[in-house]
Scaffold this active site. Structure first.
Site, PDB file in Angstrom:
ATOM      1  N   HIS A  94       0.648  39.528   0.098  1.00  0.00           N
ATOM      2  CA  HIS A  94       1.304  38.748  -0.951  1.00  0.00           C
ATOM      3  C   HIS A  94       1.281  37.261  -0.650  1.00  0.00           C
ATOM      4  CE1 HIS A  94       4.991  37.999   1.416  1.00  0.00           C
ATOM      5  NE2 HIS A  94       4.939  39.275   1.801  1.00  0.00           N
ATOM      6  N   CYS A 104       4.724  42.347   6.284  1.00  0.00           N
ATOM      7  CA  CYS A 104       3.709  42.124   5.262  1.00  0.00           C
ATOM      8  C   CYS A 104       2.706  41.068   5.720  1.00  0.00           C
ATOM      9  CB  CYS A 104       4.361  41.682   3.958  1.00  0.00           C
ATOM     10  SG  CYS A 104       5.277  42.991   3.134  1.00  0.00           S
TER      11      CYS A 104
END
Length: 191
Positions: free
Chosen positions: A146, A162
């Site tokens: 992301h 992440c």
């Protein structure tokens, strides 16, 4: 796509963030080794066109154009012990994703409690402008590739697991990577 078109498109993409920062008076700039760059990879790895390969030790994500050529991006990765490793597929993609911390994240950082019901997508959301969700065997791993509101974190172990990218880079990659694409994450030093 012809190589000439790919290179021209990539060059314009790479110039855009610098132009935007100059117009905004923003002094942040990625270190040279974290800027997007077309690179050759070793054939021995057997990577295939379209795969995303993340090398945690060097803070790089490789978007494979074919078995030997890739575009390399700098990324931020998870803090010690929080990284995803292995293979997954992208089975969900979202523009301006919402965010909700997991219970484990709240336990590690009680400040996240105020977001327990979630945070709407937008420019202040920590997932940035785009997110690609990693799945294994049809199940959400809770790991994402992301964007970020903290581009200065690129090249550091600062996330909750992440893989973070500069918003402009994830926006471009988001358009290039189809659903079902394979993601390989490993700890090695190079690809």
């Amino acid at each position: 796509m012809q190589r000439r078109h790919f290179l021209a498109g990539t060059a314009s993409l790479l110039a855009t963030p610098q132009i935007l920062r100059a117009a905004q008076g923003d002094s942040f700039e990625l270190m040279e080794h974290l800027k997007p760059k077309e690179v050759r990879v070793k054939k021995k790895y057997g990577f295939q066109a379209g795969q995303l390969v993340v090398v945690l030790a060097s803070y790089h994500l490789y978007h494979m154009m074919d078995e030997r050529n890739a575009v390399r991006y700098g990324v931020a990765i998870g803090q010690e012990g929080l990284n995803f490793k292995g293979r997954a597929t992208i089975e969900r993609k979202v523009e301006w994703p919402s965010w909700r911390p997991t219970q484990e994240m709240i336990e590690r950082n009680p400040a996240y409690e105020k977001y327990a019901d979630g945070m709407k997508g937008g420019p202040t959301n920590p997932l940035g402008s785009r997110a690609m969700y990693l799945y294994q065997d049809g199940r959400d791993t809770l790991f994402r590739i992301h964007g970020t509101t903290a581009p200065q974190s690129i090249g550091t172990p600062s996330s909750n697991g992440c893989i973070r990218m500069v918003n402009e880079h994830i926006e471009y990659l988001y358009e290039q990577v189809p659903m079902g694409s394979e993601v390989i994450v490993f700890t090695g030093r190079e690809a």
